[in-house]
Design a protein around this motif. Structure first.
Motif, PDB file in Angstrom:
ATOM      1  N   ARG A 183       0.827  -1.204   0.000  1.00 54.43           N
ATOM      2  CA  ARG A 183       0.000   0.000   0.000  1.00 54.43           C
ATOM      3  C   ARG A 183       0.859   1.251   0.000  1.00 54.43           C
ATOM      4  NH1 ARG A 183      -3.844  -1.285   4.927  1.00 54.43           N
ATOM      5  NH2 ARG A 183      -4.498   0.874   4.607  1.00 54.43           N
ATOM      6  N   ALA A 184       2.132   1.085  -0.330  1.00 52.36           N
ATOM      7  CA  ALA A 184       3.037   2.221  -0.499  1.00 52.36           C
ATOM      8  C   ALA A 184       3.888   1.942  -1.726  1.00 52.36           C
ATOM      9  CB  ALA A 184       3.918   2.401   0.733  1.00 52.36           C
ATOM     10  N   GLY A 185       4.139   2.981  -2.527  1.00 50.24           N
ATOM     11  CA  GLY A 185       4.868   2.787  -3.774  1.00 50.24           C
ATOM     12  C   GLY A 185       6.327   2.451  -3.581  1.00 50.24           C
ATOM     13  N   GLN A 186       6.966   3.026  -2.549  1.00 52.73           N
ATOM     14  CA  GLN A 186       8.390   2.840  -2.309  1.00 52.73           C
ATOM     15  C   GLN A 186       8.615   2.377  -0.872  1.00 52.73           C
ATOM     16  OE1 GLN A 186      10.510   3.394  -4.835  1.00 52.73           O
ATOM     17  NE2 GLN A 186       9.004   4.300  -6.219  1.00 52.73           N
ATOM     18  N   PHE A 188      10.945   3.553   1.052  1.00 53.96           N
ATOM     19  CA  PHE A 188      11.232   4.777   1.806  1.00 53.96           C
ATOM     20  C   PHE A 188      10.628   5.977   1.084  1.00 53.96           C
ATOM     21  CE2 PHE A 188      14.597   1.854   3.017  1.00 53.96           C
ATOM     22  CZ  PHE A 188      14.688   2.043   4.393  1.00 53.96           C
ATOM     23  N   ARG A 189      10.325   7.002   1.844  1.00 53.17           N
ATOM     24  CA  ARG A 189       9.945   8.283   1.254  1.00 53.17           C
ATOM     25  C   ARG A 189      10.793   9.370   1.907  1.00 53.17           C
ATOM     26  NH1 ARG A 189       5.743   7.291   4.930  1.00 53.17           N
ATOM     27  NH2 ARG A 189       4.987   9.055   6.182  1.00 53.17           N
ATOM     28  N   ARG A 190      10.945  10.483   1.195  1.00 54.26           N
ATOM     29  CA  ARG A 190      11.814  11.565   1.667  1.00 54.26           C
ATOM     30  C   ARG A 190      11.038  12.878   1.689  1.00 54.26           C
ATOM     31  NH1 ARG A 190      14.616   7.602  -0.396  1.00 54.26           N
ATOM     32  NH2 ARG A 190      16.678   7.110   0.464  1.00 54.26           N
ATOM     33  N   LEU A 191      11.032  13.488   2.842  1.00 54.84           N
ATOM     34  CA  LEU A 191      10.339  14.755   3.031  1.00 54.84           C
ATOM     35  C   LEU A 191      11.374  15.867   3.194  1.00 54.84           C
ATOM     36  CD1 LEU A 191       8.205  12.562   3.762  1.00 54.84           C
ATOM     37  CD2 LEU A 191       7.264  14.175   5.409  1.00 54.84           C
ATOM     38  N   HIS A 192      11.335  16.832   2.294  1.00 52.10           N
ATOM     39  CA  HIS A 192      12.247  17.969   2.359  1.00 52.10           C
ATOM     40  C   HIS A 192      11.646  19.020   3.287  1.00 52.10           C
ATOM     41  CE1 HIS A 192      14.894  16.770  -1.084  1.00 52.10           C
ATOM     42  NE2 HIS A 192      13.833  16.007  -1.318  1.00 52.10           N
ATOM     43  N   LEU A 193      12.364  19.353   4.357  1.00 46.78           N
ATOM     44  CA  LEU A 193      11.870  20.302   5.343  1.00 46.78           C
ATOM     45  C   LEU A 193      12.226  21.718   4.924  1.00 46.78           C
ATOM     46  CD1 LEU A 193      12.875  18.381   8.600  1.00 46.78           C
ATOM     47  CD2 LEU A 193      10.933  18.004   7.060  1.00 46.78           C
ATOM     48  N   SER A 194      11.272  22.622   5.039  1.00 50.10           N
ATOM     49  CA  SER A 194      11.459  23.991   4.569  1.00 50.10           C
ATOM     50  C   SER A 194      12.569  24.706   5.352  1.00 50.10           C
ATOM     51  CB  SER A 194      10.160  24.785   4.717  1.00 50.10           C
ATOM     52  OG  SER A 194      10.367  26.148   4.451  1.00 50.10           O
ATOM     53  N   PRO A 195      13.582  25.247   4.656  1.00 48.81           N
ATOM     54  CA  PRO A 195      14.638  25.997   5.354  1.00 48.81           C
ATOM     55  C   PRO A 195      14.138  27.326   5.921  1.00 48.81           C
ATOM     56  CG  PRO A 195      14.913  26.171   2.977  1.00 48.81           C
ATOM     57  CD  PRO A 195      13.806  25.175   3.209  1.00 48.81           C
ATOM     58  N   ASP A 196      12.992  27.798   5.399  1.00 47.65           N
ATOM     59  CA  ASP A 196      12.434  29.063   5.886  1.00 47.65           C
ATOM     60  C   ASP A 196      11.645  28.897   7.181  1.00 47.65           C
ATOM     61  OD1 ASP A 196      13.453  30.291   3.597  1.00 47.65           O
ATOM     62  OD2 ASP A 196      11.632  29.850   2.456  1.00 47.65           O
ATOM     63  N   ALA A 271       2.615  11.114  -2.022  1.00 50.77           N
ATOM     64  CA  ALA A 271       4.033  10.868  -1.746  1.00 50.77           C
ATOM     65  C   ALA A 271       4.404  11.312  -0.332  1.00 50.77           C
ATOM     66  CB  ALA A 271       4.892  11.594  -2.779  1.00 50.77           C
ATOM     67  N   LEU A 272       3.859  12.432   0.121  1.00 48.87           N
ATOM     68  CA  LEU A 272       4.119  12.904   1.472  1.00 48.87           C
ATOM     69  C   LEU A 272       3.578  11.939   2.523  1.00 48.87           C
ATOM     70  CD1 LEU A 272       3.256  16.701   1.088  1.00 48.87           C
ATOM     71  CD2 LEU A 272       5.516  15.760   1.613  1.00 48.87           C
ATOM     72  N   MET A 273       2.427  11.344   2.236  1.00 43.90           N
ATOM     73  CA  MET A 273       1.751  10.477   3.203  1.00 43.90           C
ATOM     74  C   MET A 273       2.247   9.037   3.165  1.00 43.90           C
ATOM     75  SD  MET A 273      -0.510  12.522   4.667  1.00 43.90           S
ATOM     76  CE  MET A 273      -1.817  11.516   5.342  1.00 43.90           C
ATOM     77  N   GLY A 274       2.999   8.687   2.119  1.00 45.01           N
ATOM     78  CA  GLY A 274       3.467   7.311   2.001  1.00 45.01           C
ATOM     79  C   GLY A 274       2.432   6.375   1.433  1.00 45.01           C
ATOM     80  N   HIS A 275       1.589   6.875   0.513  1.00 44.18           N
ATOM     81  CA  HIS A 275       0.566   6.058  -0.134  1.00 44.18           C
ATOM     82  C   HIS A 275       1.041   5.614  -1.512  1.00 44.18           C
ATOM     83  CE1 HIS A 275      -2.554   8.408   2.444  1.00 44.18           C
ATOM     84  NE2 HIS A 275      -2.101   7.343   3.087  1.00 44.18           N
ATOM     85  N   ALA A 276       0.404   4.569  -2.024  1.00 46.52           N
ATOM     86  CA  ALA A 276       0.766   4.079  -3.353  1.00 46.52           C
ATOM     87  C   ALA A 276       0.020   4.825  -4.450  1.00 46.52           C
ATOM     88  CB  ALA A 276       0.475   2.575  -3.459  1.00 46.52           C
ATOM     89  N   THR A 277      -1.171   5.350  -4.132  1.00 43.76           N
ATOM     90  CA  THR A 277      -1.979   6.036  -5.133  1.00 43.76           C
ATOM     91  C   THR A 277      -2.431   7.396  -4.615  1.00 43.76           C
ATOM     92  OG1 THR A 277      -4.214   5.365  -4.448  1.00 43.76           O
ATOM     93  CG2 THR A 277      -2.905   3.739  -5.672  1.00 43.76           C
ATOM     94  N   ASP A 278      -2.933   8.206  -5.526  1.00 38.58           N
ATOM     95  CA  ASP A 278      -3.395   9.538  -5.139  1.00 38.58           C
ATOM     96  C   ASP A 278      -4.836   9.525  -4.639  1.00 38.58           C
ATOM     97  OD1 ASP A 278      -4.722   9.033  -7.481  1.00 38.58           O
ATOM     98  OD2 ASP A 278      -4.037  10.806  -8.555  1.00 38.58           O
ATOM     99  N   VAL A 302      11.198  12.135  -7.015  1.00 35.51           N
ATOM    100  CA  VAL A 302      11.245  10.702  -7.348  1.00 35.51           C
ATOM    101  C   VAL A 302      10.036   9.984  -6.743  1.00 35.51           C
ATOM    102  CG1 VAL A 302      12.547   8.558  -7.049  1.00 35.51           C
ATOM    103  CG2 VAL A 302      13.751  10.705  -7.513  1.00 35.51           C
ATOM    104  N   ASP A 303       9.697  10.325  -5.492  1.00 37.71           N
ATOM    105  CA  ASP A 303       8.539   9.713  -4.850  1.00 37.71           C
ATOM    106  C   ASP A 303       7.243  10.105  -5.548  1.00 37.71           C
ATOM    107  OD1 ASP A 303      10.297   8.661  -3.039  1.00 37.71           O
ATOM    108  OD2 ASP A 303       9.868  10.117  -1.457  1.00 37.71           O
ATOM    109  N   VAL A 304       7.140  11.351  -5.947  1.00 33.81           N
ATOM    110  CA  VAL A 304       5.939  11.815  -6.641  1.00 33.81           C
ATOM    111  C   VAL A 304       5.774  11.083  -7.964  1.00 33.81           C
ATOM    112  CG1 VAL A 304       4.815  13.801  -7.726  1.00 33.81           C
ATOM    113  CG2 VAL A 304       6.016  14.088  -5.546  1.00 33.81           C
TER     114      VAL A 304
END
Length: 325
Positions: A183-186, A188-196, A271-278, A302-304
Motif C-alpha cells: 500500500r506504499a509505492g516505495q 522509503f519516502r523523503r520529506l524535504h523540510l522547509s529551510p524558511d 508521496a508525502l503520506m506514504g501512499h501508493a496512489t493519489d 522521485v517519490d511523486v
C-alpha cells in the motif's frame, strides 16, 4: 444450506485477511523486513497488550482472526520447530480471556475524530507543557504530536525515521509502514523540510532525540503504546465531554487536510503520506475544509513520480469530480 456455507466461507476469508494484517502490523512495529519471519508469540503478545484499549467485541474478532491465521500457518508448516512455535502461540491465545478489554473501545471510529483543529491542538500542547513534571508521558506526547502535526508521519514510522543533512537542506527519511502490505509505492519516502521554517526541523530533531533516549529504555513499540494510552486519557481531561476525541493519528489526518487546503497536488500529497496512489488521502482522510493553508514540507520528485494516479484514470467518475470541489 448454501447461504450458511457462503457466510462461513466469507467469514473465514475475513478472518484470514485480518489475521495477516495483524501480523504485518506487528512486523512493521518491530522493524522486521518483508522476508524475516515473525515470531508467532510476538503477534499474540502484541494483541494481548492492545486489549486494555479495545472493546470486548473487537478483542473477540481480533483473537478469532489471529487464531485462524496461525492455525492455517501451522497446518501448512513443514518445519517442526516452526510448527511448535505456532502451537505454543495458539495455546497462549486460546487461554487468554476477554477480561481487561473495555466495554467500549478507545480505538473505534465512533469516538476518534479525523483531524485536530488548531484550537484543540493549542489546548493539548499547553496542557502538556504545563504538566511535564506531573505526568510521565507528557513530554513524550508533546514532542510526538508536534512533529506529527508538521510532517504527517504515521506514529509507528517514527521509530525508524532519520534526518539527512544535505547541501540543499534537511531531509526526513521515512520507512513506509504500508510497504509490506503493498500500500506504499516505495520502501522509503523523503520529506524535504522547509529551510524558511526551522521550527519543522527543530520539532523533528526533538522527537528523534527523545525516541533515542526514551524513558525506561523501552522498546519503541511499547513506548508508543504507553504514549497512545496517555493521549486517550489526556484528551478527555483536556477537551471535556464530547462525542469524538483526537488520537495521535488524528494529527496525521490534520496534516493531510492542511496540505489539501494549501493546494498541494494529489500525487504529491500521496508521496508525502506514504501512499501508493493519489486516491487514499483523498477519500479516507480529513477534508480540505478542515485544513489551514500552510505546510512546510515537500515530497521528493522521485517519490511523486512513483505515485499511481487512479483519479486521473477516470475523470468522469463521481469520485474524480468530487476531488475538484
Amino acid at each position: 444450506m448454501m447461504n450458511v456455507l457462503s457466510r462461513s466461507i466469507e467469514t473465514e476469508k475475513a478472518y484470514a485477511k485480518r489475521g495477516r494484517e495483524i501480523c504485518v502490523r506487528v512486523s512493521n512495529l518491530y522493524g522486521l523486513g518483508p522476508h524475516e519471519p515473525l515470531p508467532p508469540e510476538l503477534a499474540v503478545r502484541y494483541l494481548i497488550d492492545q486489549k486494555p484499549s479495545v472493546s470486548k467485541s473487537t478483542w473477540r474478532q481480533n483473537k478469532a482472526a489471529l487464531k485462524f491465521h496461525l492455525e492455517e500457518l501451522a497446518c501448512g508448516s513443514r518445519d517442526d520447530i516452526r510448527a511448535r512455535e505456532l502451537q505454543g502461540a495458539l495455546e497462549i491465545l486460546s487461554n487468554e480471556p476477554q477480561t481487561g478489554a473495555m466495554r467500549r473501545g478507545t480505538r473505534t471510529s465512533a469516538i476518534k475524530q479525523k483531524g485536530c483543529g488548531r484550537q484543540d491542538f493549542v489546548k493539548i500542547i499547553r496542557f502538556l507543557r504545563a504538566n511535564m513534571d506531573h505526568y510521565r508521558w507528557a513530554k513524550s506526547l508533546g514532542v510526538l504530536l508536534g512533529a506529527t502535526y508538521l510532517t504527517g508521519l504515521r506514529p509507528c514510522e517514527w521509530g525508524q525515521a532519520y534526518l539527512e543533512e544535505r547541501e540543499d537542506g534537511v531531509v526526513l527519511v521515512v520507512r513506509n509502514a504500508k510497504f509490506g502490505e503493498h500500500r506504499a509505492g516505495q520502501m522509503f519516502r523523503r520529506l524535504h523540510l522547509s529551510p524558511d521554517q526551522p521550527i519543522v526541523a527543530n520539532a523533528v530533531r526533538a522527537l528523534l532525540s527523545h525516541i533515542q533516549e526514551r524513558p525506561g529504555g523501552l522498546a519503541f513499540s511499547e513506548w508508543l503504546r504507553r504514549v497512545s494510552l496517555f493521549m486517550t486519557r489526556a484528551g478527555r481531561s483536556i477537551l471535556g465531554r464530547r462525542k469524538r476525541y483526537p488520537s495521535i493519528y488524528s494529527f496525521r489526518h490534520q496534516f493531510a487536510a492542511d496540505a489539501k487546503a494549501s493546494g498541494v497536488p494529489l500525487e504529491e500529497l500521496a508521496a508525502l503520506m506514504g501512499h501508493a496512489t493519489d486516491a487514499t488521502a483523498t477519500f479516507h482522510y480529513a477534508r480540505r475544509a478542515q485544513g489551514t493553508a500552510g505546510i512546510h514540507v515537500r515530497a521528493s520528485s522521485v517519490d511523486v513520480a512513483g505515485i499511481r494516479r487512479k483519479l486521473r484514470a477516470h475523470p468522469s467518475s463521481r469520485r474524480a469530480r468530487a476531488v475538484r470541489i
